[in-house]
Design a protein around this motif. Structure first.
Motif, short mmCIF file in Angstrom:
data_model
loop_
_atom_site.label_atom_id
_atom_site.label_comp_id
_atom_site.label_asym_id
_atom_site.label_seq_id
_atom_site.Cartn_x
_atom_site.Cartn_y
_atom_site.Cartn_z
N VAL A 1 0.84 -1.19 0.00
CA VAL A 1 0.00 0.00 0.00
C VAL A 1 0.88 1.24 0.00
CG1 VAL A 1 -1.61 1.29 1.43
CG2 VAL A 1 -1.85 -1.17 1.24
N ILE A 2 0.45 2.25 -0.75
CA ILE A 2 1.07 3.56 -0.61
C ILE A 2 0.15 4.39 0.27
CG2 ILE A 2 1.80 5.69 -1.75
CD1 ILE A 2 2.67 4.06 -4.12
N ARG A 3 0.63 4.69 1.47
CA ARG A 3 -0.19 5.41 2.44
C ARG A 3 -0.25 6.90 2.09
NH1 ARG A 3 2.37 5.42 7.21
NH2 ARG A 3 4.34 4.78 6.25
N SER A 4 -1.23 7.55 2.61
CA SER A 4 -1.38 8.97 2.35
C SER A 4 -0.15 9.73 2.83
CB SER A 4 -2.63 9.52 3.05
OG SER A 4 -2.58 9.26 4.44
N GLY A 5 0.32 10.64 2.01
CA GLY A 5 1.46 11.48 2.37
C GLY A 5 2.81 10.79 2.33
N SER A 6 2.86 9.59 1.77
CA SER A 6 4.13 8.86 1.79
C SER A 6 4.76 8.75 0.40
CB SER A 6 3.94 7.48 2.41
OG SER A 6 3.07 6.69 1.63
N ALA A 7 4.39 9.65 -0.49
CA ALA A 7 4.96 9.69 -1.85
C ALA A 7 4.86 8.31 -2.48
CB ALA A 7 6.39 10.20 -1.81
N ARG A 8 5.97 7.74 -2.86
CA ARG A 8 5.97 6.45 -3.54
C ARG A 8 6.41 5.31 -2.64
NH1 ARG A 8 5.92 10.09 -7.34
NH2 ARG A 8 5.18 9.59 -9.43
N GLN A 9 6.38 5.51 -1.33
CA GLN A 9 6.82 4.46 -0.42
C GLN A 9 5.77 3.37 -0.30
OE1 GLN A 9 8.65 5.73 3.34
NE2 GLN A 9 8.19 7.81 2.68
N LEU A 10 6.20 2.14 -0.51
CA LEU A 10 5.32 0.99 -0.33
C LEU A 10 5.45 0.46 1.09
CD1 LEU A 10 5.94 -1.07 -3.60
CD2 LEU A 10 3.89 0.22 -3.00
N THR A 11 4.31 0.18 1.71
CA THR A 11 4.28 -0.55 2.97
C THR A 11 3.73 -1.93 2.68
OG1 THR A 11 3.92 1.47 4.25
CG2 THR A 11 3.39 -0.61 5.32
N PHE A 12 4.50 -2.95 3.00
CA PHE A 12 4.14 -4.31 2.65
C PHE A 12 3.50 -5.04 3.82
CE2 PHE A 12 5.89 -5.31 -1.51
CZ PHE A 12 6.76 -4.24 -1.72
N GLY A 13 2.58 -5.94 3.49
CA GLY A 13 2.12 -6.92 4.46
C GLY A 13 3.14 -8.03 4.57
N SER A 14 2.89 -8.94 5.48
CA SER A 14 3.84 -10.02 5.73
C SER A 14 3.74 -11.14 4.70
CB SER A 14 3.64 -10.58 7.14
OG SER A 14 2.31 -11.02 7.29
N GLY A 15 2.71 -11.10 3.87
CA GLY A 15 2.60 -12.08 2.80
C GLY A 15 1.77 -13.29 3.17
N THR A 16 1.13 -13.87 2.15
CA THR A 16 0.38 -15.12 2.30
C THR A 16 1.02 -16.17 1.41
OG1 THR A 16 -1.72 -14.01 2.77
CG2 THR A 16 -1.83 -16.29 2.00
N GLN A 17 1.38 -17.28 2.02
CA GLN A 17 2.00 -18.38 1.25
C GLN A 17 0.89 -19.23 0.64
OE1 GLN A 17 4.79 -20.68 3.51
NE2 GLN A 17 4.99 -22.23 1.93
#
Lengths: 112, 114
Positions: free
Chosen positions: A91-107
């Protein structure tokens, strides 16, 4: 609460079935949502991105976004063993330009 | 068209040694990101650059990590001194202004600190 949450799995589905992967996010102002696939020992690769509420389809993949519920999902139709991988929601959060915040993933494992 | 290039692909070093990771972004991309991935923490953003300038390094331990981008086609992430807890896979990714915010990842550097 984590900023981006996913069920870690593992999720197992039989070949040919629909795999459903889910993700929730905490920042209501988030604008851009991504699904990456990561094979073991490899780097993440983009599957799809979605910006607007609703569904977005690309081949066997459908991304669904519901901003009111802060929920994004990925459906994989006609699952193949080659789809077995870890799926990362980002997700790119509001105000975070192009920074991605990742979840931990689903296998995901697709059983032949 | 070449993707993001990282070197080395594997690095094994001893605690206390200096480690330098290198990255070449996709030509024309003006954003460069350094991530660290571990089983426990997942994929974490350490630092990112826009047009060679550091935009956010809040995820980077500043006492031992440093990142530079001396030109548009090269970036380094340096760890000095390295510690066993730095063992992880380090990914570099790039994207371009005005695009769909899609980040393209390099193959990663697997770092082991003994």
């Amino acid at each position: 609460q984590k900023e981006v949450e996913q069920n870690s799995g593992p999720l197992s589905v039989p070949e040919g079935a629909i795999a459903s992967l889910n993700c929730t996010y905490s920042d209501r102002g988030s604008q851009s949502f991504f699904w990456y696939r990561q094979y073991s020992g490899k780097s993440p690769e983009l599957i799809m991105f979605i910006y607007s509420n609703g569904d977005k389809e690309d081949g066997r993949f459908t991304a669904q976004l519901n901003k009111a519920s802060q929920y994004v999902s990925l459906l994989i139709r006609d699952s193949q063993p080659s789809d077995s991988a870890t799926y990362l929601c980002a997700v790119i959060r509001s105000g975070s330009a192009r920074q991605l915040t990742f979840g931990s993933g689903t296998q995901l494992t697709v059983l032949p | 068209d070449a993707g993001v290039i990282q070197s080395p692909r594997h690095e094994v070093t001893e605690m206390g040694q200096e480690v330098t990771l290198r990255c070449k972004p996709i030509s024309g991309h003006d954003y460069l990101f350094w991530y660290r991935q571990t089983m426990m923490q997942g994929l974490e953003l350490l630092v990112y650059f826009n047009n060679k300038a550091v935009m956010d390094d809040s995820g980077m331990p500043k006492d031992r990590f440093s990142a530079k981008m001396p030109n548009a086609s090269f970036s380094t992430l340096k760890i000095q001194p390295s510690e066993p807890r730095d063992s992880a896979v380090y990914f570099c990714a790039s994207t371009e202004e005005g695009a769909t915010d899609t980040q393209y990842f390099g193959p990663g550097t697997r770092l082991t600190v003994l």
